[in-house]
Design an enzyme around this catalytic site. Structure first.
Site, short mmCIF file in Angstrom:
data_model
loop_
_atom_site.label_atom_id
_atom_site.label_comp_id
_atom_site.label_asym_id
_atom_site.label_seq_id
_atom_site.Cartn_x
_atom_site.Cartn_y
_atom_site.Cartn_z
N SER A 219 -1.54 -3.70 10.03
CA SER A 219 -1.01 -4.62 9.15
C SER A 219 0.08 -5.23 9.54
O SER A 219 1.05 -4.80 9.99
CB SER A 219 -0.73 -3.65 8.05
N ALA A 220 0.16 -6.45 8.89
CA ALA A 220 1.34 -7.52 9.26
C ALA A 220 1.68 -7.80 10.60
O ALA A 220 2.62 -7.75 11.16
CB ALA A 220 2.58 -6.81 8.21
N CYS A 221 0.85 -7.72 11.73
CA CYS A 221 0.85 -7.73 13.09
C CYS A 221 -0.03 -8.75 13.55
O CYS A 221 0.01 -9.10 14.86
CB CYS A 221 0.59 -6.55 13.83
N GLY A 222 -0.50 -9.75 12.80
CA GLY A 222 -0.86 -10.96 13.18
C GLY A 222 -2.33 -11.21 13.39
O GLY A 222 -2.61 -12.42 13.75
N HIS B 287 -10.84 -2.70 11.22
CA HIS B 287 -9.58 -3.40 10.83
C HIS B 287 -9.39 -4.66 11.74
O HIS B 287 -8.42 -4.74 12.73
CB HIS B 287 -8.41 -2.74 10.97
N ASP C 98 -9.42 -9.89 8.57
CA ASP C 98 -9.04 -8.36 8.28
C ASP C 98 -10.07 -7.51 8.56
O ASP C 98 -9.70 -6.61 9.03
CB ASP C 98 -8.51 -8.36 6.80
N TYR D 187 -1.79 -3.53 -6.66
CA TYR D 187 -1.66 -4.08 -5.24
C TYR D 187 -2.74 -4.12 -4.61
O TYR D 187 -3.58 -3.20 -4.48
CB TYR D 187 -0.49 -3.33 -4.49
N GLY D 188 -3.12 -5.13 -3.94
CA GLY D 188 -4.31 -5.31 -3.12
C GLY D 188 -4.88 -4.27 -2.27
O GLY D 188 -5.96 -3.85 -3.11
N ARG E 235 2.24 -12.19 -0.85
CA ARG E 235 1.15 -12.35 -0.22
C ARG E 235 0.44 -13.69 -1.00
O ARG E 235 0.41 -13.82 -2.17
CB ARG E 235 -0.10 -11.29 -0.52
N ARG F 173 2.68 -4.13 17.44
CA ARG F 173 3.95 -4.84 17.37
C ARG F 173 4.87 -3.87 18.47
O ARG F 173 5.58 -2.99 17.74
CB ARG F 173 4.26 -5.07 16.11
N LYS G 278 -9.81 -2.40 1.64
CA LYS G 278 -9.53 -1.44 2.60
C LYS G 278 -10.35 -0.01 2.17
O LYS G 278 -11.06 0.77 2.97
CB LYS G 278 -8.08 -0.96 2.74
N ARG H 256 0.63 -1.28 -0.14
CA ARG H 256 0.03 -0.11 0.11
C ARG H 256 0.80 1.17 0.01
O ARG H 256 2.09 1.23 0.40
CB ARG H 256 -1.06 -0.26 1.26
N ASP I 154 0.18 -20.57 20.82
CA ASP I 154 0.54 -20.45 22.32
C ASP I 154 -0.51 -19.26 22.68
O ASP I 154 -0.71 -18.91 23.81
CB ASP I 154 1.70 -20.33 22.75
N ASN I 155 -0.80 -18.26 21.72
CA ASN I 155 -1.67 -17.03 22.22
C ASN I 155 -3.04 -17.46 22.74
O ASN I 155 -3.82 -16.67 23.32
CB ASN I 155 -1.78 -16.31 20.75
P1 GTP Z 1 -2.22 -7.84 7.16
O1 GTP Z 1 -2.62 -8.77 6.14
O2 GTP Z 1 -1.25 -6.98 6.60
O3 GTP Z 1 -3.51 -6.99 7.80
O4 GTP Z 1 -1.59 -8.46 8.45
P2 GTP Z 1 -2.15 -9.38 9.67
O5 GTP Z 1 -2.31 -8.48 10.54
O6 GTP Z 1 -3.05 -10.38 9.21
O7 GTP Z 1 -0.62 -10.32 9.94
P3 GTP Z 1 -0.17 -11.65 9.65
O8 GTP Z 1 -1.08 -12.71 10.66
O9 GTP Z 1 -0.33 -12.15 8.21
O10 GTP Z 1 1.05 -11.65 10.34
C1 GTP Z 1 2.12 -11.05 9.87
C2 GTP Z 1 3.52 -11.52 10.35
O11 GTP Z 1 3.50 -11.62 11.80
C3 GTP Z 1 3.88 -12.72 9.72
O12 GTP Z 1 5.20 -12.99 9.42
C4 GTP Z 1 3.59 -13.65 11.03
O13 GTP Z 1 4.46 -14.86 10.99
C5 GTP Z 1 3.97 -12.86 12.17
N1 GTP Z 1 3.30 -13.14 13.37
C6 GTP Z 1 1.96 -13.47 13.29
N2 GTP Z 1 1.41 -13.80 14.65
C7 GTP Z 1 2.73 -13.75 15.48
C8 GTP Z 1 2.94 -14.15 16.74
O14 GTP Z 1 1.98 -14.35 17.60
N3 GTP Z 1 4.20 -14.06 17.20
C9 GTP Z 1 5.20 -13.41 16.15
N4 GTP Z 1 6.59 -13.63 16.64
N5 GTP Z 1 5.13 -13.35 14.99
C10 GTP Z 1 3.79 -13.42 14.69
C1 SPV Z 2 -2.89 -4.58 5.10
O1 SPV Z 2 -2.12 -3.83 4.71
O2 SPV Z 2 -3.73 -4.19 6.27
C2 SPV Z 2 -3.53 -5.77 4.39
C3 SPV Z 2 -3.23 -6.01 3.06
O3 SPV Z 2 -4.39 -6.47 5.03
S1 SPV Z 2 -3.90 -4.75 1.90
O4 SPV Z 2 -5.26 -5.46 1.48
O5 SPV Z 2 -3.19 -4.14 1.24
O6 SPV Z 2 -4.56 -3.61 2.63
MN MN Z 3 -4.96 -5.77 7.09
#
Ligand code: GTP
Ligand code: SPV
Ligand code: MN
Length: 590
Positions: A252-255, A230, A277, A201-202, A374, A405, A210, A73, A500-501
């Site tokens: 985003s990308a935080c799990g 979100h 999401d 891109y997505g 992705r 994060r 989004k 994005r 483990d979460n």
């Molecule tokens: P978007 O699609 O961008 O919204 O991301 P998301 O929030 O769905 O994140 P996603 O679950 O894809 O995780 C993003 C990254 O964080 C990946 O590389 C995972 O492996 C890592 N991750 C997810 N959960 C955990 C966790 O509990 N601990 C750790 N250390 N890393 C994690």
């Molecule tokens: C994010 O970035 O939070 C995603 C991927 O879930 S996107 O569809 O690009 O927003």
């Molecule tokens: Mn997202």
């Protein structure tokens, strides 16, 4: 006589001048045809839009390589075009709607020459849901058309549903020539219209995601008394068979995807996925908050996804119920024609091309897959899909989780004192930036409710909206904050995370059901050490203690950071939120 929809499509075609207009019906047969076109006819430079992957190990899987500048994005090119700047707020880039349209008209003039315009009719939400919205997106690339079939409920019946009404969400998308200087994602909230050019891109191009389901929908929610968030939606089944539904906001990308599909590490617990999401949440007649997932697929981060971290996602990616599954900007094992990314199980393949198609040199130190590579997969390929996913009413939410994060400071889990304090916890959230958006400075940025890039109006008003919704709920969910990402002196994650979460979720459910007590601290309620089940886990109590410690001396920088962040919203920030921050500052300085 043509309908309002037909007229709108004609007008857009007059501007963009495609060779052909093709109305999609959302069928599998059509998707197969679109993939063929993407393999044989459409290209980015010399690269075909799709190539077929190893069908034996990855059934129905196709690979897409993006333009090299188009991998995430682009928040600096994303605008929310309310008539006045204040309504957009300091959290959005703003342009006057007239200026934005003039600019986009110029950029779009003839942009579909030599191409097909695909008309994509789709629903966000189950067609029978009172909360669902009918939408139509136009696009000029098969990748977006196929992706939308996976991510949304795309069907020609939506055209009948719209009929001659003007009541549908409009999206006009063209990849243009992928020039980053001519890339814009423009939102017109009052017109339910998104106009995007220059990116495939997505989050920039799948306009139901989004752009509509958060930026425009959050504005609709403000006016109509609901929330577009979100958030993950999931059911947690305990050993007795009781299912508790929760929603969780992580940036985003935080799990989120990992949480939504967790393989619970505690015996007898089972997760049921509803969404990974986006959540739309409405006040139910019972005074509870009810959530639906408006989407139909996962657009997930590949890196780090493995049988160890997320076995349910690997299974989903290999399932073949719903056609097709896409991989974007992964590496490719050239011996087996399989997708590969950092963190995938097994040995690192010997012969690979990287995400840009170049031979990968393992000694180069470069990543083979793009960190924001992705996959796109249908939710119907997920074996742990909740039977409530297609329930038009949604599910009742008992707890809301917010988190980020944070390698320091923020405890593993904190419960808010009440709704108002919970909204403050969410408003003061921060997170380290990730590869999901380009051009962001490394380090912590404040990201309230994980919505900073997605709230379609002034965020100060958004906090007020949350407070107002709370007042209308006779049975509001409890609000918690979590942090899976604390690191030790060596920079390693302290908490094992992933499956483990569930140990933290169990505590949350125990609190919802008044089964355990909690320790009061100025920042909120913290678990007693013995109440987090560590059975079968190799984490010594001392380490858990560190994850739960609240050292007040360390908090002053955080609190002044929050104050600075909130102050930019001026008079829009509710006093209640400012007061919560002041109260905490006072307790810490005492
Ligand atoms: P978007 O699609 O961008 O919204 O991301 P998301 O929030 O769905 O994140 P996603 O679950 O894809 O995780 C993003 C990254 O964080 C990946 O590389 C995972 O492996 C890592 N991750 C997810 N959960 C955990 C966790 O509990 N601990 C750790 N250390 N890393 C994690
Ligand atoms: C994010 O970035 O939070 C995603 C991927 O879930 S996107 O569809 O690009 O927003
Ligand atoms: Mn997202």
């Amino acid at each position: 006589m043509s309908t309002a929809l037909e007229k709108w499509v004609e007008e857009q075609a007059k501007l963009t001048e495609p060779d052909k207009i093709y109305w999609c019906d959302g069928s599998e047969e059509e998707a197969r045809g679109l993939i063929e076109i993407g393999m044989k006819e459409e290209k980015i430079g010399d690269t075909p839009i799709f190539t077929q992957l190893n069908q034996k190990n990855w059934p129905n899987a196709y690979f897409h390589r993006s333009h090299p500048t188009d991998v995430a994005r682009t928040e600096h090119l994303t605008f929310v075009c309310h008539p006045d700047k204040e309504t957009a707020g300091p959290n959005n880039n703003w342009m006057h709607p007239d200026e934005a349209k003039a600019k986009m008209t110029k950029l779009s003039d003839g942009c579909m020459h030599g191409k097909t315009m695909y008309v994509l009719p789709y629903m966000m939400g189950h067609p029978n849901s009172p909360y669902a919205k009918a939408c139509v997106q136009l696009t000029d690339v098969s990748y977006v058309a196929v992706s939308m079939r996976i991510m949304t409920r795309m069907s020609k019946t939506v055209i009948e549903k719209i009929g001659n009404s003007e009541n549908f969400v409009k999206g006009l998308h063209s990849v243009g020539d992928f020039d980053p200087d001519k890339r814009f994602i423009m939102h017109f909230p009052d017109e339910n219209f998104v106009w995007s050019i220059g990116s495939g891109y997505g989050g920039n191009a799948l306009l139901g995601k989004k752009c509509f389901s958060l930026r425009i929908a959050s504005w609709q929610g403000l006016k109509e008394d609901w929330l577009a968030e979100h958030m993950v939606i999931m059911g947690i089944e305990d050993p007795k068979g009781n299912i508790t539904y929760i929603a969780a906001a992580l940036p985003s990308a935080c799990g989120k995807t990992n949480l939504a599909m967790m393989q619970a590490a505690l015996p007898g617990y089972k997760i049921w996925t509803i969404g990974d999401d986006i959540a739309w949440m409405n006040i139910g007649p019972d005074g509870r908050l009810w959530a639906i997932n408006p989407e139909q697929g996962f657009f997930g981060v590949a890196s780090g996804t493995s049988l160890k971290t997320n076995p349910n996602m690997i299974r989903t990616l290999k399932n073949n119920r719903f056609y097709p599954t896409l991989f974007t900007n992964t590496a490719i094992n050239t011996d087996t024609n399989e997708p590969w990314w950092e963190g995938l199980d097994g040995e690192v393949p010997k012969n690979m091309i990287d995400w840009q198609g170049k031979k990968w040199d393992s000694s180069s130190g470069n990543k083979a897959a793009h960190p924001n590579a992705r996959f796109t997969a249908s939710i119907y390929n997920c074996d742990m899909l909740s039977k409530e996913y297609d329930n038009p009413k949604g599910v009742p939410i008992s707890a809301i989780i917010v988190g980020g994060r944070r390698n320091q400071l923020i405890p593993l889990v904190v419960e808010s004192f009440d709704w108002q304090h919970g909204v403050y916890l969410a408003a003061s959230m921060g997170s380290e930036t990730t590869a999901a958006a380009t051009g962001l400075k490394a380090g912590v940025r404040r990201d309230p409710m994980a919505m900073l890039p997605f709230c379609g109006y002034n965020m100060g008003k958004y906090f007020q909206h949350w407070l107002n919704i709370g007042k209308k709920l006779s049975n509001p969910p409890k609000i918690f904050s979590v942090n899976w990402f604390r690191t030790d002196e060596e920079g390693k994650f302290i908490w094992p995370g992933f499956g483990d979460n569930i140990r933290v979720l169990k505590w949350i459910i125990d609190r919802v059901n008044n089964k355990v007590q909690a320790k009061e601290t100025p920042i909120g309620l913290i678990p007693y050490l013995g109440d987090i089940c560590l059975e079968g886990l190799d984490v010594p109590k001392e380490r858990l203690q560190k994850l739960l410690e609240v050292k007040l001396d360390d908090w002053s920088e955080e609190i002044s950071g929050v104050e600075k962040f909130l102050s930019q919203f001026g008079r829009y920030i509710p006093n209640e939120i400012i007061d919560e921050n002041k109260k905490l500052a006072k307790e810490i300085n005492e």
